[in-house]
Motif scaffolding. Structure first.
Motif, PDB file in Angstrom:
ATOM      1  N   GLY A 107       0.810  -1.204   0.000  1.00 15.81           N
ATOM      2  CA  GLY A 107       0.000   0.000   0.000  1.00 15.81           C
ATOM      3  C   GLY A 107       0.840   1.248   0.000  1.00 15.81           C
ATOM      4  O   GLY A 107       2.051   1.212   0.231  1.00 15.81           O
ATOM      5  N   SER A 108       0.180   2.372  -0.247  1.00 15.25           N
ATOM      6  CA  SER A 108       0.837   3.677  -0.186  1.00 15.25           C
ATOM      7  C   SER A 108      -0.190   4.715   0.245  1.00 15.25           C
ATOM      8  O   SER A 108      -1.384   4.549   0.010  1.00 15.25           O
ATOM      9  N   CYS A 109       0.298   5.770   0.891  1.00 16.44           N
ATOM     10  CA  CYS A 109      -0.568   6.869   1.331  1.00 16.44           C
ATOM     11  C   CYS A 109       0.124   8.190   1.010  1.00 16.44           C
ATOM     12  O   CYS A 109       1.347   8.291   1.078  1.00 16.44           O
ATOM     13  N   GLU A 110      -0.684   9.179   0.693  1.00 13.40           N
ATOM     14  CA  GLU A 110      -0.189  10.526   0.449  1.00 13.40           C
ATOM     15  C   GLU A 110      -1.131  11.520   1.107  1.00 13.40           C
ATOM     16  O   GLU A 110      -2.348  11.317   1.109  1.00 13.40           O
ATOM     17  N   SER A 111      -0.561  12.585   1.646  1.00 13.79           N
ATOM     18  CA  SER A 111      -1.393  13.647   2.214  1.00 13.79           C
ATOM     19  C   SER A 111      -1.081  14.947   1.491  1.00 13.79           C
ATOM     20  O   SER A 111       0.020  15.159   1.006  1.00 13.79           O
ATOM     21  N   ALA A 112      -2.089  15.802   1.434  1.00 14.07           N
ATOM     22  CA  ALA A 112      -1.947  17.075   0.739  1.00 14.07           C
ATOM     23  C   ALA A 112      -1.397  18.132   1.685  1.00 14.07           C
ATOM     24  O   ALA A 112      -1.736  18.164   2.865  1.00 14.07           O
ATOM     25  N   ALA A 113      -0.534  18.988   1.165  1.00 19.45           N
ATOM     26  CA  ALA A 113      -0.057  20.133   1.938  1.00 19.45           C
ATOM     27  C   ALA A 113      -1.212  21.126   2.056  1.00 19.45           C
ATOM     28  O   ALA A 113      -2.105  21.168   1.222  1.00 19.45           O
ATOM     29  N   GLY A 114      -1.225  21.889   3.110  1.00 22.60           N
ATOM     30  CA  GLY A 114      -2.307  22.852   3.263  1.00 22.60           C
ATOM     31  C   GLY A 114      -2.141  23.677   4.517  1.00 22.60           C
ATOM     32  O   GLY A 114      -1.074  23.700   5.130  1.00 22.60           O
ATOM     33  N   ARG A 157      -4.833  17.618   7.648  1.00 23.13           N
ATOM     34  CA  ARG A 157      -4.646  17.474   6.198  1.00 23.13           C
ATOM     35  C   ARG A 157      -5.432  16.248   5.737  1.00 23.13           C
ATOM     36  O   ARG A 157      -5.549  15.271   6.467  1.00 23.13           O
ATOM     37  N   ASP A 158      -5.948  16.314   4.532  1.00 19.27           N
ATOM     38  CA  ASP A 158      -6.588  15.141   3.931  1.00 19.27           C
ATOM     39  C   ASP A 158      -5.511  14.184   3.443  1.00 19.27           C
ATOM     40  O   ASP A 158      -4.434  14.610   3.018  1.00 19.27           O
ATOM     41  N   PHE A 159      -5.798  12.878   3.487  1.00 21.27           N
ATOM     42  CA  PHE A 159      -4.884  11.902   2.908  1.00 21.27           C
ATOM     43  C   PHE A 159      -5.684  10.833   2.179  1.00 21.27           C
ATOM     44  O   PHE A 159      -6.882  10.648   2.427  1.00 21.27           O
ATOM     45  N   GLY A 186      -8.977   9.821   4.476  1.00 22.78           N
ATOM     46  CA  GLY A 186      -9.170  10.282   5.842  1.00 22.78           C
ATOM     47  C   GLY A 186      -8.480  11.602   6.055  1.00 22.78           C
ATOM     48  O   GLY A 186      -8.196  12.330   5.109  1.00 22.78           O
ATOM     49  N   TYR A 187      -8.204  11.913   7.315  1.00 23.50           N
ATOM     50  CA  TYR A 187      -7.461  13.120   7.633  1.00 23.50           C
ATOM     51  C   TYR A 187      -6.440  12.796   8.718  1.00 23.50           C
ATOM     52  O   TYR A 187      -6.596  11.846   9.483  1.00 23.50           O
ATOM     53  N   CYS A 188      -5.378  13.590   8.743  1.00 24.28           N
ATOM     54  CA  CYS A 188      -4.315  13.398   9.725  1.00 24.28           C
ATOM     55  C   CYS A 188      -3.947  14.752  10.314  1.00 24.28           C
ATOM     56  O   CYS A 188      -4.217  15.796   9.722  1.00 24.28           O
ATOM     57  N   TRP A 189      -3.359  14.729  11.496  1.00 22.33           N
ATOM     58  CA  TRP A 189      -2.919  15.951  12.149  1.00 22.33           C
ATOM     59  C   TRP A 189      -1.622  16.415  11.495  1.00 22.33           C
ATOM     60  O   TRP A 189      -0.721  15.614  11.242  1.00 22.33           O
ATOM     61  N   ALA A 190      -1.542  17.699  11.228  1.00 26.95           N
ATOM     62  CA  ALA A 190      -0.401  18.284  10.518  1.00 26.95           C
ATOM     63  C   ALA A 190       0.905  18.022  11.259  1.00 26.95           C
ATOM     64  O   ALA A 190       0.939  18.009  12.496  1.00 26.95           O
ATOM     65  N   TYR A 191       1.941  17.803  10.497  1.00 22.30           N
ATOM     66  CA  TYR A 191       3.314  17.638  10.979  1.00 22.30           C
ATOM     67  C   TYR A 191       3.495  16.412  11.874  1.00 22.30           C
ATOM     68  O   TYR A 191       4.243  16.447  12.842  1.00 22.30           O
ATOM     69  N   THR A 192       2.803  15.330  11.553  1.00 21.44           N
ATOM     70  CA  THR A 192       2.945  14.083  12.311  1.00 21.44           C
ATOM     71  C   THR A 192       3.370  12.951  11.383  1.00 21.44           C
ATOM     72  O   THR A 192       3.179  13.024  10.169  1.00 21.44           O
ATOM     73  N   GLU A 193       3.948  11.929  11.968  1.00 21.51           N
ATOM     74  CA  GLU A 193       4.275  10.699  11.246  1.00 21.51           C
ATOM     75  C   GLU A 193       3.151   9.703  11.545  1.00 21.51           C
ATOM     76  O   GLU A 193       2.703   9.602  12.688  1.00 21.51           O
ATOM     77  N   ASN A 194       2.718   8.965  10.536  1.00 16.74           N
ATOM     78  CA  ASN A 194       1.565   8.088  10.676  1.00 16.74           C
ATOM     79  C   ASN A 194       1.875   6.689  10.170  1.00 16.74           C
ATOM     80  O   ASN A 194       2.676   6.520   9.248  1.00 16.74           O
TER      81      ASN A 194
END
Length: 118
Positions: A34-41, A46-48, A84-92
């Motif tokens: 798998g792979s995941c990407e999140s958008a800068a904003g 951020r959405d991923f 989904g969404y993730c908290w900015a500046y975190t590793e997931n």
């Protein structure tokens, strides 16, 4: 070799050949990545989007996603693609699990939030 012995050997060979011919081809082992990407904003989240690729197995595939870190949340956690969404500046770290027939395979996917889309 007597007639009885030749018939017995011939019958055994016929049964063995029929049995071996009836063995189905083995299904390939189920694998997943798998792979995941999140958008800068701007803002706290951020959405991923994550996508999974599976091969092998013995039938249809059921995909399930879950977060292994508290920094990301899936809006819909089913299907080959999930968002989904993730908290900015975190590793997931998230895990995708794929089930096909009686087989199950999982893959852990790491991504940064935010990361640039490619």
């Amino acid at each position: 070799m007597g007639l009885f012995a030749r018939v017995a050997v011939g019958a055994a060979a016929a049964v063995l050949g029929a049995t071996m011919g009836a063995v189905p081809a083995a299904a390939s082992a189920l694998t997943v990545s798998g792979s995941c990407e999140s958008a800068a904003g701007f803002g706290a989240t951020r959405d991923f989007a994550c996508s999974a690729t599976a091969s092998g197995g013995t039938g249809g595939r059921l995909h399930s996603w879950r977060s292994l870190t508290p920094n990301s949340v899936f809006l819909v956690a089913q299907g080959a693609v999930s968002e989904g969404y993730c908290w900015a500046y975190t590793e997931n770290v998230v895990r995708v699990t794929v089930t096909s027939g009686a087989e199950t395979a999982s893959a852990d996917v790491r991504f940064s939030c935010p990361s640039s889309r490619r």
